[in-house]
Design a protein around this motif. Structure first.
Motif, PDB file in Angstrom:
ATOM      1  N   GLU A 100       0.542  -1.279   0.021  1.00  0.00           N
ATOM      2  CA  GLU A 100       0.010   0.166   0.005  1.00  0.00           C
ATOM      3  C   GLU A 100       0.505   1.333   0.229  1.00  0.00           C
ATOM      4  OE1 GLU A 100      -2.473  -0.638   3.391  1.00  0.00           O
ATOM      5  OE2 GLU A 100      -3.545  -2.227   2.668  1.00  0.00           O
ATOM      6  N   THR A 101       2.057   1.211   0.697  1.00  0.00           N
ATOM      7  CA  THR A 101       2.663   2.488   0.953  1.00  0.00           C
ATOM      8  C   THR A 101       3.500   2.688  -0.475  1.00  0.00           C
ATOM      9  OG1 THR A 101       4.313   1.194   2.191  1.00  0.00           O
ATOM     10  CG2 THR A 101       2.949   2.813   3.076  1.00  0.00           C
ATOM     11  N   ASP A 102       3.799   1.714  -1.147  1.00  0.00           N
ATOM     12  CA  ASP A 102       4.522   2.059  -2.448  1.00  0.00           C
ATOM     13  C   ASP A 102       3.663   1.308  -3.802  1.00  0.00           C
ATOM     14  OD1 ASP A 102       6.420   3.173  -4.218  1.00  0.00           O
ATOM     15  OD2 ASP A 102       8.246   1.910  -2.865  1.00  0.00           O
ATOM     16  N   LEU A 103       2.723   1.860  -4.233  1.00  0.00           N
ATOM     17  CA  LEU A 103       2.112   1.158  -5.227  1.00  0.00           C
ATOM     18  C   LEU A 103       2.784   1.217  -6.502  1.00  0.00           C
ATOM     19  CD1 LEU A 103      -1.509   2.142  -4.302  1.00  0.00           C
ATOM     20  CD2 LEU A 103      -0.575   0.028  -4.292  1.00  0.00           C
ATOM     21  N   GLU A 104       4.148   2.360  -6.634  1.00  0.00           N
ATOM     22  CA  GLU A 104       4.540   2.191  -7.906  1.00  0.00           C
ATOM     23  C   GLU A 104       5.722   1.149  -7.955  1.00  0.00           C
ATOM     24  OE1 GLU A 104       6.288   6.280  -9.166  1.00  0.00           O
ATOM     25  OE2 GLU A 104       4.904   6.614  -7.666  1.00  0.00           O
ATOM     26  N   GLU A 105       6.109   0.560  -6.922  1.00  0.00           N
ATOM     27  CA  GLU A 105       7.133  -0.298  -6.859  1.00  0.00           C
ATOM     28  C   GLU A 105       6.710  -1.616  -7.384  1.00  0.00           C
ATOM     29  OE1 GLU A 105      10.050   0.216  -5.750  1.00  0.00           O
ATOM     30  OE2 GLU A 105      10.921  -1.742  -6.171  1.00  0.00           O
ATOM     31  N   PRO A 106       7.091  -2.272  -8.338  1.00  0.00           N
ATOM     32  CA  PRO A 106       6.767  -3.601  -8.833  1.00  0.00           C
ATOM     33  C   PRO A 106       7.463  -4.740  -8.116  1.00  0.00           C
ATOM     34  CG  PRO A 106       8.477  -2.674 -10.351  1.00  0.00           C
ATOM     35  CD  PRO A 106       8.427  -1.517  -9.190  1.00  0.00           C
ATOM     36  N   ALA A 160      -3.761  11.650 -11.895  1.00  0.00           N
ATOM     37  CA  ALA A 160      -4.269  10.595 -10.924  1.00  0.00           C
ATOM     38  C   ALA A 160      -3.753   9.201 -11.241  1.00  0.00           C
ATOM     39  CB  ALA A 160      -6.068  10.655 -11.166  1.00  0.00           C
ATOM     40  N   LEU A 161      -3.405   8.922 -12.536  1.00  0.00           N
ATOM     41  CA  LEU A 161      -2.749   7.725 -12.826  1.00  0.00           C
ATOM     42  C   LEU A 161      -1.458   7.522 -12.170  1.00  0.00           C
ATOM     43  CD1 LEU A 161      -3.779   7.403 -16.523  1.00  0.00           C
ATOM     44  CD2 LEU A 161      -4.308   5.709 -14.932  1.00  0.00           C
ATOM     45  N   TYR A 162      -0.581   8.771 -12.144  1.00  0.00           N
ATOM     46  CA  TYR A 162       0.577   8.860 -11.747  1.00  0.00           C
ATOM     47  C   TYR A 162       0.643   8.687 -10.246  1.00  0.00           C
ATOM     48  CZ  TYR A 162       5.168  10.301 -10.576  1.00  0.00           C
ATOM     49  OH  TYR A 162       6.426  10.749 -10.246  1.00  0.00           O
ATOM     50  N   GLU A 163      -0.224   9.340  -9.469  1.00  0.00           N
ATOM     51  CA  GLU A 163      -0.185   9.332  -8.162  1.00  0.00           C
ATOM     52  C   GLU A 163      -0.829   7.733  -7.633  1.00  0.00           C
ATOM     53  OE1 GLU A 163      -1.293  13.785  -6.881  1.00  0.00           O
ATOM     54  OE2 GLU A 163      -2.586  12.530  -6.952  1.00  0.00           O
ATOM     55  N   GLY A 165       0.304   5.321  -8.986  1.00  0.00           N
ATOM     56  CA  GLY A 165       1.185   4.143  -9.241  1.00  0.00           C
ATOM     57  C   GLY A 165       1.062   3.408 -10.578  1.00  0.00           C
ATOM     58  N   TYR A 166       0.306   4.095 -11.413  1.00  0.00           N
ATOM     59  CA  TYR A 166       0.270   3.539 -12.711  1.00  0.00           C
ATOM     60  C   TYR A 166       1.311   4.183 -13.754  1.00  0.00           C
ATOM     61  CZ  TYR A 166      -4.312   1.266 -11.917  1.00  0.00           C
ATOM     62  OH  TYR A 166      -5.184   0.666 -11.623  1.00  0.00           O
ATOM     63  N   GLY A 167       2.211   5.055 -13.181  1.00  0.00           N
ATOM     64  CA  GLY A 167       3.422   5.359 -13.866  1.00  0.00           C
ATOM     65  C   GLY A 167       2.800   6.185 -15.354  1.00  0.00           C
ATOM     66  N   SER A 168       3.597   6.025 -16.244  1.00  0.00           N
ATOM     67  CA  SER A 168       3.174   6.611 -17.725  1.00  0.00           C
ATOM     68  C   SER A 168       3.073   5.398 -18.565  1.00  0.00           C
ATOM     69  CB  SER A 168       4.250   7.654 -18.025  1.00  0.00           C
ATOM     70  OG  SER A 168       5.618   6.943 -18.122  1.00  0.00           O
ATOM     71  N   SER A 169       3.170   4.022 -18.178  1.00  0.00           N
ATOM     72  CA  SER A 169       3.213   2.971 -18.882  1.00  0.00           C
ATOM     73  C   SER A 169       1.705   2.690 -19.656  1.00  0.00           C
ATOM     74  CB  SER A 169       3.280   1.887 -18.187  1.00  0.00           C
ATOM     75  OG  SER A 169       2.647   0.737 -18.439  1.00  0.00           O
ATOM     76  N   SER A 170       1.976   2.576 -21.012  1.00  0.00           N
ATOM     77  CA  SER A 170       0.342   2.628 -21.605  1.00  0.00           C
ATOM     78  C   SER A 170      -0.216   1.158 -21.263  1.00  0.00           C
ATOM     79  CB  SER A 170       0.527   2.702 -23.212  1.00  0.00           C
ATOM     80  OG  SER A 170       1.522   1.840 -23.747  1.00  0.00           O
TER      81      SER A 170
END
Ligand SMILES: [Zn+2]
Length: 378
Positions: A100-106, A160-163, A165-170
């Protein structure tokens, strides 16, 4: 190897839990939580609130599992604050918090295992046993939740996508659209400017909710409790003006009930739903499946000209907001097994059984021909 927990064990465990919850026994806090279907709230065992009927209650090992199932924590007893009672529960809660704290981390099972000091296999098994899903599915769900929250607050889509954790990946963007059941931009509007009337009636398969705008039906759902169906409608259209009024939608609800009783093969009702281009194609294809017939996810993928998009088709079926009218229950796995159903597998089975029975009865055979003169089913 994962051994399936025998049913009797579960029953015994849950009756112990129910006993503890009724006694408001604080020694069980942190061992499980119980959720109440009619209110959508979950509590710790010692919560002072009044206890509902047993059949309203579902037990979860962890607060995170209850929230995953759509329940909200009780404000009185704050079940999230109870420390976990045993090492397995503690491990899973730590994994949840890390994700939860780091949703960007894969995160992978390996890195998570390393983090927690346990083997990846043990982590996966323990997590799945207590949460019912894998750590990766949990991460996906949390990311989606966060995205929904940000979009509802009115943040612009990219941010919203960035925050979330979806990053910019299509690839992740498409995943977000598929999970949302619409493009993030549409979701952001959340039904703003829409006026929705709905009714809930009792039918053969429990409660039936039918909601519509002046343009057509925007939601058809099945469930056990009226409160939960209404809450799900509000979640789907958070910015719409929603009111319960039977008059406008009642005729449509009647038609759908007739269908449920097996007396209305074709549900040719007007719809007002937004979809991504892909969903639209899948849903249109579903509406072509004749009453009493089924297709596999693979068949549908082939029919829309994307034979490899089987999983995407399954997702489009799962995010169908107007069950029955778009008959996603007529799609099965290739091996003939039921696959999933948003409103419960028992309902899917019952719907298919009614359709088959009605179709095979000689009295309705003529009716069937006239309803589908253009279709020949192999
Ligand atoms: Zn409580």
């Amino acid at each position: 190897m994962i051994r399936e927990q025998p049913r009797a064990d579960k029953r015994r465990r849950e009756s112990k839990y129910w006993w503890a919850a009724r006694a408001r026994n604080a020694r069980w806090d942190g061992s499980f939580v119980f959720a109440v279907r009619s209110t959508g709230i979950y509590c710790r065992p010692s919560c002072p609130a009044r206890r509902p009927a047993r059949k309203q209650v579902i037990f979860f090992a962890l607060p995170e599992a209850a929230e995953q199932a759509g329940f909200r924590p009780c404000r009185r007893c704050q079940p999230r604050e109870a420390p976990a009672r045993n090492p397995s529960l503690e491990l899973v809660r730590r994994v949840c918090r890390t994700i939860e704290t780091d949703l960007e981390e894969p995160y992978t099972l390996q890195t998570l295992g390393l983090h927690m000091g346990v083997s990846p296999g043990h982590l996966q098994r323990t997590f799945k046993r207590l949460m019912g899903i894998t750590p990766r599915q949990y991460a996906d769900a949390r990311r989606l939740d966060k995205l929904k929250g940000r979009l509802r607050e009115g943040h612009n889509v990219t941010r919203a996508l960035y925050e979330a954790g979806y990053g910019s990946s299509s690839r992740l963007y498409e995943q977000a659209a598929a999970q949302l059941g619409m493009t993030p931009a549409t979701y952001r509007r959340g039904g703003r400017g829409m006026e929705i009337g709905y009714t809930i009636v009792k039918g053969r398969l429990g409660r039936l909710l039918v909601a519509a705008t002046e343009r057509g039906i925007c939601m058809v759902s099945l469930g056990d409790a009226a409160a939960q169906l209404a809450a799900a409608l509000r979640r789907e259209y958070p910015n719409a003006t929603i009111h319960r009024e039977a008059s406008g939608v009642a005729p449509w609800a009647k038609t759908i009930q007739k269908y449920l009783r097996g007396n209305q093969p074709r549900l040719n009702l007007p719809l007002d739903v937004e979809a991504t281009a892909f969903q639209r194609r899948v849903w249109e294809e579903l509406r072509r499946i004749p009453y009493g017939s089924t297709r596999s996810y693979k068949d549908v993928a082939r029919a829309i000209g994307q034979p490899r998009a089987v999983r995407a088709v399954a997702r489009a079926c799962a995010t169908n907001p107007v069950s029955l009218v778009i008959p996603c229950h007529r799609v099965l796995r290739s091996d003939g097994s039921l696959g999933g159903y948003r409103w419960g597998l028992e309902r899917k089975q019952a719907l298919l059984a009614t359709e088959t029975r009605k179709r095979l009865r000689p009295a309705s055979a003529a009716a069937h021909r006239s309803f589908f003169p253009e279709t020949r089913v192999k």
